[in-house]
Write a protein that holds these residues in place. Structure first.
Motif, PDB file in Angstrom:
ATOM      1  N   THR A 244     -43.580   9.628  17.661  1.00  0.00           N
ATOM      2  CA  THR A 244     -44.118  10.934  17.276  1.00  0.00           C
ATOM      3  C   THR A 244     -44.969  10.843  16.015  1.00  0.00           C
ATOM      4  O   THR A 244     -45.362  11.883  15.473  1.00  0.00           O
ATOM      5  CB  THR A 244     -42.994  11.955  17.050  1.00  0.00           C
ATOM      6  N   ARG A 245     -45.220   9.649  15.533  1.00  0.00           N
ATOM      7  CA  ARG A 245     -46.041   9.438  14.333  1.00  0.00           C
ATOM      8  C   ARG A 245     -45.544  10.253  13.146  1.00  0.00           C
ATOM      9  O   ARG A 245     -46.312  10.889  12.430  1.00  0.00           O
ATOM     10  CB  ARG A 245     -47.507   9.769  14.622  1.00  0.00           C
TER      11      ARG A 245
ATOM     12  N   GLN B  77     -55.506  12.629  15.300  1.00  0.00           N
ATOM     13  CA  GLN B  77     -55.106  11.359  15.904  1.00  0.00           C
ATOM     14  C   GLN B  77     -53.802  11.505  16.689  1.00  0.00           C
ATOM     15  O   GLN B  77     -53.600  10.849  17.689  1.00  0.00           O
ATOM     16  CB  GLN B  77     -54.971  10.303  14.804  1.00  0.00           C
ATOM     17  N   ALA B  78     -52.903  12.364  16.206  1.00  0.00           N
ATOM     18  CA  ALA B  78     -51.666  12.635  16.935  1.00  0.00           C
ATOM     19  C   ALA B  78     -51.787  14.001  17.595  1.00  0.00           C
ATOM     20  O   ALA B  78     -51.852  15.018  16.928  1.00  0.00           O
ATOM     21  CB  ALA B  78     -50.474  12.620  15.977  1.00  0.00           C
ATOM     22  N   THR B  79     -51.859  14.041  18.913  1.00  0.00           N
ATOM     23  CA  THR B  79     -52.054  15.296  19.629  1.00  0.00           C
ATOM     24  C   THR B  79     -50.706  15.938  19.955  1.00  0.00           C
ATOM     25  O   THR B  79     -49.650  15.305  19.889  1.00  0.00           O
ATOM     26  CB  THR B  79     -52.821  15.059  20.933  1.00  0.00           C
ATOM     27  N   GLN B  80     -50.762  17.223  20.312  1.00  0.00           N
ATOM     28  CA  GLN B  80     -49.549  17.922  20.700  1.00  0.00           C
ATOM     29  C   GLN B  80     -48.897  17.256  21.903  1.00  0.00           C
ATOM     30  O   GLN B  80     -47.673  17.109  21.958  1.00  0.00           O
ATOM     31  CB  GLN B  80     -49.876  19.382  21.004  1.00  0.00           C
ATOM     32  N   THR B  81     -49.700  16.857  22.876  1.00  0.00           N
ATOM     33  CA  THR B  81     -49.162  16.219  24.078  1.00  0.00           C
ATOM     34  C   THR B  81     -48.467  14.914  23.750  1.00  0.00           C
ATOM     35  O   THR B  81     -47.396  14.600  24.287  1.00  0.00           O
ATOM     36  CB  THR B  81     -50.291  15.974  25.092  1.00  0.00           C
ATOM     37  N   GLU B  82     -49.046  14.133  22.829  1.00  0.00           N
ATOM     38  CA  GLU B  82     -48.439  12.866  22.443  1.00  0.00           C
ATOM     39  C   GLU B  82     -47.091  13.076  21.759  1.00  0.00           C
ATOM     40  O   GLU B  82     -46.116  12.376  22.051  1.00  0.00           O
ATOM     41  CB  GLU B  82     -49.377  12.112  21.504  1.00  0.00           C
TER      42      GLU B  82
ATOM     43  N   MET C 205     -45.136  15.791  21.971  1.00  0.00           N
ATOM     44  CA  MET C 205     -44.200  16.314  22.964  1.00  0.00           C
ATOM     45  C   MET C 205     -43.661  15.194  23.849  1.00  0.00           C
ATOM     46  O   MET C 205     -42.472  15.171  24.195  1.00  0.00           O
ATOM     47  CB  MET C 205     -44.888  17.369  23.834  1.00  0.00           C
ATOM     48  N   GLY C 206     -44.541  14.264  24.225  1.00  0.00           N
ATOM     49  CA  GLY C 206     -44.102  13.147  25.061  1.00  0.00           C
ATOM     50  C   GLY C 206     -43.070  12.291  24.360  1.00  0.00           C
ATOM     51  O   GLY C 206     -42.074  11.866  24.969  1.00  0.00           O
ATOM     52  N   GLY C 207     -43.284  12.017  23.061  1.00  0.00           N
ATOM     53  CA  GLY C 207     -42.310  11.230  22.308  1.00  0.00           C
ATOM     54  C   GLY C 207     -40.982  11.939  22.184  1.00  0.00           C
ATOM     55  O   GLY C 207     -39.912  11.325  22.335  1.00  0.00           O
ATOM     56  N   VAL C 208     -41.014  13.252  21.914  1.00  0.00           N
ATOM     57  CA  VAL C 208     -39.775  14.024  21.810  1.00  0.00           C
ATOM     58  C   VAL C 208     -39.078  14.101  23.160  1.00  0.00           C
ATOM     59  O   VAL C 208     -37.848  13.992  23.247  1.00  0.00           O
ATOM     60  CB  VAL C 208     -40.078  15.435  21.270  1.00  0.00           C
ATOM     61  N   GLN C 209     -39.840  14.258  24.240  1.00  0.00           N
ATOM     62  CA  GLN C 209     -39.233  14.346  25.560  1.00  0.00           C
ATOM     63  C   GLN C 209     -38.531  13.048  25.937  1.00  0.00           C
ATOM     64  O   GLN C 209     -37.397  13.073  26.436  1.00  0.00           O
ATOM     65  CB  GLN C 209     -40.287  14.684  26.615  1.00  0.00           C
ATOM     66  N   ARG C 210     -39.163  11.924  25.674  1.00  0.00           N
ATOM     67  CA  ARG C 210     -38.516  10.643  25.975  1.00  0.00           C
ATOM     68  C   ARG C 210     -37.255  10.464  25.158  1.00  0.00           C
ATOM     69  O   ARG C 210     -36.267   9.882  25.631  1.00  0.00           O
ATOM     70  CB  ARG C 210     -39.494   9.493  25.722  1.00  0.00           C
TER      71      ARG C 210
END
Length: 281
Positions: A117-118, A150-155, A157-162
């Motif tokens: 999640t940077r 550089q860190a998008t909302q989708t990125e 969210m993806g890290g938190v979801q995993r």
């Protein structure tokens, strides 16, 4: 200032000391916890003292820049925790921190930045008296509909979801923070009526996409946007908005509380507040 804040919230302290209703007579009751999110940006020792004067057990702080790290050991161990300063040059403010009382820190078992999640999300794991630990995630999603960070909302969210998918289903899961996403009434079965916007058509296309992405995130992780629901039946609900654009009357709701089913059963009330400020801390 800290004394004035404490006096203002004295009534809330008295109300919070009342034990939850609806339990078996004679059975030991657990006190209520107060968990809050405050997008107050840069931190100083004076502001930390002000936070400690509030009747809150845990406060998630977003957009703290590099100011939280030097204060991590202020007033004792595990009282102020932070993800550290993000590496992004376009959005260096997006660090996340958590401030808790000394008593709350006694139940903290482990914490750290959420992977991938940077440094935009932090998790805190608290032991409870039953077999359902409290797992709190504080996060900050940059407004990528304005400019491409550089860190998008989708990125994020993806890290938190995993990360969420690795947690046992017995956990009480709570996500709080600044999402920079607007909610819409009754959308996707995960948002209720307590929203500023009634339909998606009131938003621009990019903001619509962000809202639909949040709905997808909630549906795939069995979460609801608890801050859009009226648990207290209007008695303490406060505002639907969490921010007003300075110099205008435009109100938006960008800060949200997400919860899984285990956590939602234990929510007594949620209250939104906003204050306009031309000078951000």
């Amino acid at each position: 200032a800290a004394k004035a804040i404490a006096a203002k919230y004295r009534t809330h302290t008295a109300a919070g000391n009342r034990l939850p209703a609806g339990r078996t007579k004679g059975r030991k009751r657990d006190p209520q916890l107060r968990i809050a999110h405050w997008n107050m940006a840069r931190l100083t020792k004076t502001q930390v003292q002000l936070l400690d004067a509030l009747p809150l057990d845990l406060i998630i702080l977003s957009e703290t820049h590099d100011t939280a790290a030097p204060l991590q050991h202020y007033s004792g161990p595990n009282r102020l925790l932070t993800t550290g300063l993000p590496d992004d040059k376009l959005d260096p403010a997006g660090a996340v921190a958590a401030r808790m009382t000394a008593r709350m820190a006694q139940f903290l078992r482990h914490w750290g930045p959420v992977p991938n999640t940077r440094k935009r999300a932090i998790y805190l794991h608290f032991e409870t008296t039953d077999a359902r630990p409290l797992h709190v995630i504080g996060w900050y999603l940059p407004p990528d509909y304005k400019r491409p960070p550089q860190a998008t909302q989708t990125e994020i969210m993806g890290g938190v979801q995993r990360y969420i998918q690795t947690l046992p289903s017995s956990y009480r899961l709570l996500l709080v923070g600044d999402t920079n996403i607007q909610t819409v009434r009754g959308l996707g079965g995960v948002m209720d009526k307590w929203c500023v916007r009634a339909t998606l058509q009131e938003l621009t296309k990019r903001k619509q996409a962000a809202t639909q992405e949040l709905v997808r995130f909630c549906q795939e992780n069995d979460l609801v946007v608890a801050s859009t629901r009226d648990y207290a039946k209007g008695n303490r609900r406060g505002h639907a908005a969490t921010w007003r654009l300075p110099g205008t009357t435009k109100m938006v709701g960008l800060d949200h509380t997400l919860a899984n089913q285990n956590m939602e059963r234990d929510i007594n009330w949620i209250r939104n507040e906003w204050r306009h400020s031309y000078r951000r801390w």
